[in-house]
Design an enzyme around this catalytic site. Structure first.
Site, PDB file in Angstrom:
ATOM      1  N   CYS A  69       0.798  -1.240   0.000  1.00 39.59           N
ATOM      2  CA  CYS A  69       0.000   0.000   0.000  1.00 39.59           C
ATOM      3  C   CYS A  69       0.822   1.278   0.000  1.00 39.59           C
ATOM      4  O   CYS A  69       0.688   2.096  -0.909  1.00 39.59           O
ATOM      5  CB  CYS A  69      -0.897   0.074   1.237  1.00 39.59           C
ATOM      6  N   HIS A 125      -2.693   6.752   4.361  1.00 42.00           N
ATOM      7  CA  HIS A 125      -1.570   5.825   4.593  1.00 42.00           C
ATOM      8  C   HIS A 125      -0.236   6.345   4.074  1.00 42.00           C
ATOM      9  O   HIS A 125       0.623   5.559   3.647  1.00 42.00           O
ATOM     10  CB  HIS A 125      -1.878   4.440   3.980  1.00 42.00           C
TER      11      HIS A 125
END
Ligand SMILES: *[C@@H]1O[C@H](CO)[C@@H](O)[C@H](O)[C@H]1NC(C)=O
Ligand SMILES: *[C@@H]1O[C@H](CO)[C@@H](O)[C@H](O)[C@H]1NC(C)=O
Ligand SMILES: *[C@@H]1O[C@H](CO)[C@@H](O)[C@H](O)[C@H]1NC(C)=O
Ligand SMILES: *[C@@H]1O[C@H](CO)[C@@H](O)[C@H](O)[C@H]1NC(C)=O
Ligand SMILES: *[C@@H]1O[C@H](CO)[C@@H](O)[C@H](O)[C@H]1NC(C)=O
Ligand SMILES: *[C@@H]1O[C@H](CO)[C@@H](O)[C@H](O)[C@H]1NC(C)=O
Ligand SMILES: *[C@@H]1O[C@H](CO)[C@@H](O)[C@H](O)[C@H]1NC(C)=O
Ligand SMILES: *[C@@H]1O[C@H](CO)[C@@H](O)[C@H](O)[C@H]1NC(C)=O
Ligand SMILES: *[C@@H]1O[C@H](CO)[C@@H](O)[C@H](O)[C@H]1NC(C)=O
Length: 508
Positions: A69, A125
């Site tokens: 990610c 993130h």
């Protein structure tokens, strides 16, 4: 920003022939596997809205991302390989003091400069150690979502490395009031609000960064809005986890339908470039939080340099594409998104100094890709690296987690226990009805056949590429990476060394 927007607006109204720049909607799925959309040939989880959008546009068949990610999102927003910004390693943990460098202009910052209204719905993130590294300081006028890597679908609690906390925010406001709303529905509602409330005097940039179908709450993992209904819908999937995962993908598919519908109702669908992609491959089994997703037939999964980690679901739709209903097999990398979108809105991309390549003209013409190589990564902590060059892939070590994820994972979704693929569902989907679609059953089946790689796993020679071992794969003839070609490795190492020598670019 207000000043810049006003200036843009004034210039705009003062010109007689002033055409609005296209809007951009980028839908990012989290850990969605290659074989978890039905347009790649699986019958197990029907995704009629996603399929409709893909078939109506350009299917990006050889689209590579980073294998996890944070690195992928860094590459997407910077247009640079993560080794340049220090993001080549593992994902950012809760509370970790890491963030994107301030001297790098992010895609949303660039779009803000160009007069776009910029919105992030969902996951960030990319660090939150300081206020000025969070989304609203890094190019987004508006953020509704979470800062961590994962939250519970209902409780919106992030739990990582011994830290636990509620993580749902509207800019800096903590949104306790949304607790217990299913995340995929919540983000869809917020995305639709952004679209419906958008003031069309400025162009829109909307990044819908879904939690789905990533694993959810720790210890629970698989969360669907209504378990009984889900069991009824996916009764034919015997594995409990996979059945719930199917429900999570189904919600993502519905979200895509609703977003397209909202663009249509607002009257801006024709002037909107839509990109859909997954940030990396599914994590079928194994460490951290597995999600039972499938990258079949590819080898490996999330966290690895194998195709299962990095060759991902991606497609583009834009009503003004010259070529539609196309499976594009040119090489692309997630860093290309930044310059390609700028190319699409008419910006000169020659001076950007990115690793990403502007592929807009090639896509418009369905021409040859301007990319011949991809640097997969160089991770000096977990000791692995890799490149793709001229249809070959060289890896030195296979990825994170001590290089233990070298196998073949995931359901093929093609046997007779699954219902047959139904093109009528695609024609009848919310997305297809909103689009100016010219799909037919025959065209759907023809395109689906082109994207279906089929079972290429059968010739596995037992190779492994862990512990600093080198492997070379012929991606064109052996997309399942079954056979190592050691005789050619020396040649590729020379290429890799030359490639690394040229790498110092933007910051070098
Ligand atoms: C949209 O923005 C323009 C320019 O700032 C403004 O004049 C107009 O009132 C806005 N429209 C709405 C509906 O808010
Ligand atoms: C559908 O329309 C697009 C242009 O709008 C065209 O490029 C494509 O060839 C058409 N497909 C078929 C099967 O007619
Ligand atoms: C991309 O490749 C095409 C040929 O496919 C070429 O005409 C074009 O100049 C290239 N563009 C760039 C930016 O390299
Ligand atoms: C990577 O290599 C270094 C140097 O050989 C070693 O100290 C380290 O333990 C290795 N890391 C892993 C995750 O194996
Ligand atoms: C990696 O695995 C090897 C055995 O496969 C083991 O000897 C080594 O200690 C492991 N390294 C780490 C950092 O876990
Ligand atoms: C079909 O695949 C599923 C999932 O892998 C498996 O559980 C089932 O036994 C298979 N059914 C048949 C008829 O092969
Ligand atoms: C098409 O969708 C509608 C609802 O949107 C549904 O009532 C109808 O049964 C569907 N038709 C087919 C053939 O799937
Ligand atoms: C695609 O269609 C061709 C021709 O009908 C067929 O031979 C091939 O097996 C199909 N591919 C897949 C993956 O179904
Ligand atoms: C392969 O990786 C190891 C570290 O695991 C490194 O020592 C070695 O130099 C690498 N080989 C090449 C050719 O890059």
């Amino acid at each position: 920003m207000c000043l810049k927007k006003t200036v843009f607006f004034l210039i705009c109204v003062s010109l007689t022939n002033c055409t609005q720049k296209p809007n951009i909607v980028l839908i990012l799925a989290d850990d969605l596997g290659w074989n978890d959309v039905s347009y790649h040939g699986s019958n197990q989880i029907p995704t009629p809205n996603i399929d409709a959008l893909a078939y109506n546009g350009i299917i990006l068949d050889r689209f590579y991302t980073q294998p996890a990610c944070t690195p992928s999102r860094a590459a997407l927003l910077t247009g640079q390989y993560p080794i340049r910004t220090g993001f080549q390693g593992f994902v950012i943990h809760a509370g970790e003091n890491r963030y994107l460098p301030h001297d790098v202009k992010l895609l949303p910052e660039k779009l803000q400069d160009l007069g776009y209204n910029t919105n992030l719905i969902g996951k960030w993130h990319l660090g939150y150690a300081y206020r000025n590294v969070t989304p609203t300081y890094r190019g987004f006028d508006y953020h509704f979502g979470y800062w961590n890597g994962v939250i519970g679908y209902f409780d919106h609690i992030a739990e990582d490395e011994g830290l636990t906390g509620f993580d749902m925010r509207r800019n800096f406001d903590v949104m306790w009031s949304t607790q217990n709303q299913y995340a995929t529905e919540l983000f869809t509602t917020k995305a639709m609000e952004v679209i419906m409330n958008h003031n069309e005097t400025t162009p829109l940039f909307l990044l819908v960064s879904h939690l789905a179908p990533h694993a959810g709450k720790r210890g629970v993992v698989y969360e669907v809005p209504d378990e009984a209904a889900n069991n009824e819908k996916f009764w034919y999937i015997q594995d409990d986890n996979r059945r719930k995962y199917a429900g999570m993908v189904d919600e993502l598919d519905k979200s895509v339908g609703k977003i397209i519908q909202a663009l249509f109702e607002k009257g801006i669908l024709d002037n909107t470039i839509i990109l859909f992609m997954s940030d990396n491959g599914a994590q079928t089994v194994g460490p951290v939080q597995a999600n039972s997703g499938s990258n079949w037939p590819f080898r490996g999964m999330k966290f690895t340099a194998f195709e299962g980690g990095i060759r991902n679901v991606a497609f583009m739709y834009y009503s003004r594409l010259k070529q539609k209903n196309v499976v594009y097999d040119g090489l692309m990398h997630i860093t290309d998104v930044y310059p390609t979108l700028l190319g699409a809105i008419g910006e000169n991309t020659n001076d950007l100094k990115l690793d990403g390549i502007n592929q807009w003209n090639t896509l418009m013409q369905n021409g040859e890709s301007n990319r011949t190589e991809v640097l997969i990564n160089i991770d000096e902590v977990e000791n692995w690296s890799g490149i793709i060059f001229d249809g070959l892939k060289l890896i030195n070590g296979s990825g994170s987690f001590n290089q233990t994820l070298e196998g073949f994972y995931g359901d093929d979704g093609r046997n007779s226990s699954n219902p047959p693929y139904d093109p009528i569902k695609v024609l009848n989907s919310t997305a297809n009805k909103a689009l100016n679609s010219n799909l037919t059953e025959a065209l759907i089946l023809q395109l689906r056949n082109k994207t279906d790689i089929g079972n290429c796993r059968l010739d596995y020679d037992g190779n492994n590429c862990n512990e600093g071992k080198m492997c070379l794969f012929d991606l064109i003839n052996d997309p399942c990476e079954t056979t190592n070609y050691p005789r050619k490795i020396n040649h590729m190492i020379q290429i890799q060394i030359q490639f690394i020598l040229i790498i110092p670019g933007p910051h070098g």
